[in-house]
Design an enzyme around this catalytic site. Structure first.
Site, PDB file in Angstrom:
ATOM      1  N   ASP A   1      -8.722  -6.454  -4.603  1.00  0.00           N
ATOM      2  CA  ASP A   1      -8.446  -5.079  -4.178  1.00  0.00           C
ATOM      3  C   ASP A   1      -9.283  -4.098  -4.992  1.00  0.00           C
ATOM      4  OD1 ASP A   1      -7.294  -2.697  -3.283  1.00  0.00           O
ATOM      5  OD2 ASP A   1      -5.254  -3.494  -3.348  1.00  0.00           O
TER       6      ASP A   1
ATOM      7  N   SER B   1       0.839  -1.190   0.000  1.00  0.00           N
ATOM      8  CA  SER B   1       0.000   0.000   0.000  1.00  0.00           C
ATOM      9  C   SER B   1       0.880   1.248   0.000  1.00  0.00           C
ATOM     10  CB  SER B   1      -0.956  -0.041   1.199  1.00  0.00           C
ATOM     11  OG  SER B   1      -1.949   0.950   1.106  1.00  0.00           O
TER      12      SER B   1
ATOM     13  N   HIS C   1      -8.223  -4.941  -0.320  1.00  0.00           N
ATOM     14  CA  HIS C   1      -6.902  -4.316  -0.213  1.00  0.00           C
ATOM     15  C   HIS C   1      -6.117  -4.813   0.994  1.00  0.00           C
ATOM     16  CE1 HIS C   1      -3.800  -1.305  -0.682  1.00  0.00           C
ATOM     17  NE2 HIS C   1      -4.033  -0.838   0.532  1.00  0.00           N
ATOM     18  N   ASP C   2      -6.788  -4.971   2.124  1.00  0.00           N
ATOM     19  CA  ASP C   2      -6.106  -5.413   3.348  1.00  0.00           C
ATOM     20  C   ASP C   2      -5.528  -6.818   3.245  1.00  0.00           C
ATOM     21  OD1 ASP C   2      -6.203  -3.136   4.849  1.00  0.00           O
ATOM     22  OD2 ASP C   2      -7.810  -3.796   6.186  1.00  0.00           O
TER      23      ASP C   2
ATOM     24  N   ARG D   1     -11.540   7.315   9.196  1.00  0.00           N
ATOM     25  CA  ARG D   1     -11.195   5.893   9.249  1.00  0.00           C
ATOM     26  C   ARG D   1     -12.304   5.038   8.649  1.00  0.00           C
ATOM     27  NH1 ARG D   1      -6.869   2.588   9.181  1.00  0.00           N
ATOM     28  NH2 ARG D   1      -7.159   0.736  10.472  1.00  0.00           N
TER      29      ARG D   1
END
Length: 366
Positions: free
Chosen positions: A315, A145, A345-346, A214
């Site tokens: 992702d 990332s 993505h994580d 967040r």
């Protein structure tokens, strides 16, 4: 040089000129390290953290697991019996490196006075850190990332000091969509009544804005499949979705709302809102070709660097096609490895075994 492992340390690197002009007059770099630097200073591995990540990659001598636990350590893929591993907190951060919450020369936190910094600025600060540690060149620079953006910038800015570079779930330049998501997060913080223009350190912090930022970010970190499978349309604790949602916000919630609230609460407890803005703005500015011609021209200098480029197949923040674009622009034939994960993505964080397998097959063969 043996420095133990998993313990936060810091080194002063002096004044740092900035890409956008001006300078930070006094910069401290915080880092953790594992293993021992050899006499030649060339067995060092730099691991770059993501946006709100810390320097704590591996437990080491501490009591807390790292965010890539199982990848770094004695006998692990990145074997600290062989390699000296470093993870530095990014410039502008809040885990020990000079950032907005740091105390300036006048004895007050920088706050709104902290300058705009870029990914390239952080790499130059990391280069100063490497000099202080006696590292002549990196055996490998690895990041996912935003960490992948920093790893790529290292290879482009200092190809003579990087022998291998792994860019995971990242890209050559932040796209319009990525910038748009980031702007929404930055505005969420700036519009919090407690933000006070960035000078909130003597009062209540902008926790509501940071929490909202967040939430926005985390939606992009996870796939629709993963959130749908985990939460669906179910209500929290088996409750019935009712008019109570309007009468008492926070009651009668969907499970996915509770999940996002939890993620927001965790970050607010450990991160500075100004640092979130500074680092997000740096990532928005990410463009390895800036001032270097076309992407191919910018990356031509990396011909001597061995690359691993990897994408998470689900992702939706850094699309696999962006990894393909980066790989195609690199000198030589660089394939794109795929991390098979439904997470989104994580996946670069959660699929530690998959990331370790890619690195073991390439940079860290027995």
């Amino acid at each position: 040089m043996g420095l133990g492992g998993g313990v936060l340390r810091s080194i002063h690197i002096g004044e740092l000129p900035l890409e956008a002009g001006g300078a930070l007059p006094s910069v401290t770099m915080a880092f953790e390290c594992w293993g021992t630097l050899n006499e030649a200073g060339d067995n060092a591995v730099l691991i770059q953290h993501a946006l709100t990540g810390s320097t704590h990659v591996s437990r080491g001598d501490s009591e807390e697991d790292g965010w890539w636990e199982g990848l770094v350590g004695p006998g692990e893929v990145i074997d600290t019996d062989k390699f000296f591993v470093v993870c530095a907190n990014m410039l502008g951060g809040c885990y020990g490196t000079t950032g907005p919450s740091s105390v300036a020369a006048d004895g007050r936190p920088y706050g709104s006075r902290f300058p705009f910094v870029t990914i390239r600025d952080s790499v130059e600060a990391e280069a100063r850190l490497a000099d202080r540690l006696g590292i002549s060149s990196w055996y490998a620079v690895i990041g996912g990332s935003m960490g992948g953006a920093r790893a790529l910038e290292w290879a482009a800015s200092h190809p003579d000091r990087v022998r291998r570079c792994a860019v995971v779930a990242s890209c050559a330049a932040s796209t319009a969509e990525q910038i748009a998501f980031a702007q929404a997060q930055v505005l969420a913080i700036r519009q919090d009544p407690n933000f006070a223009g960035g000078d909130y350190y003597d009062g209540a912090p902008p926790t509501l804005g940071l929490g909202l930022a967040r939430r926005i970010a985390h939606i992009t970190y996870r796939s629709e499949e993963e959130m749908g499978g985990r939460f669906g349309r179910d209500a929290q604790d088996g409750a019935t979705i009712s008019h109570g949602r309007l009468e008492a916000p926070g009651d009668s919630r969907y499970k996915v709302e509770s999940y996002l609230d939890h993620q927001a609460h965790k970050l607010v407890g450990r991160f500075d809102a100004n640092s979130y803005i500074a680092i997000t703005e740096a990532l928005m500015s990410h463009d390895v070709a800036r001032g270097r011609g076309t992407l191919e021209e910018a990356l031509a200098e990396t011909a001597g660097v061995e690359f691993v480029v990897a994408a998470v197949n689900s992702d939706r923040l850094y699309f696999p096609a962006q990894s393909e674009e980066l790989a195609a622009a690199l000198p030589g034939q660089v394939p794109v490895a795929r991390i098979d994960s439904p997470i989104g993505h994580d996946g670069f964080l959660t699929e530690v075994a998959a990331v370790g397998g890619l690195l073991k097959e390439s940079f860290f063969r027995d």
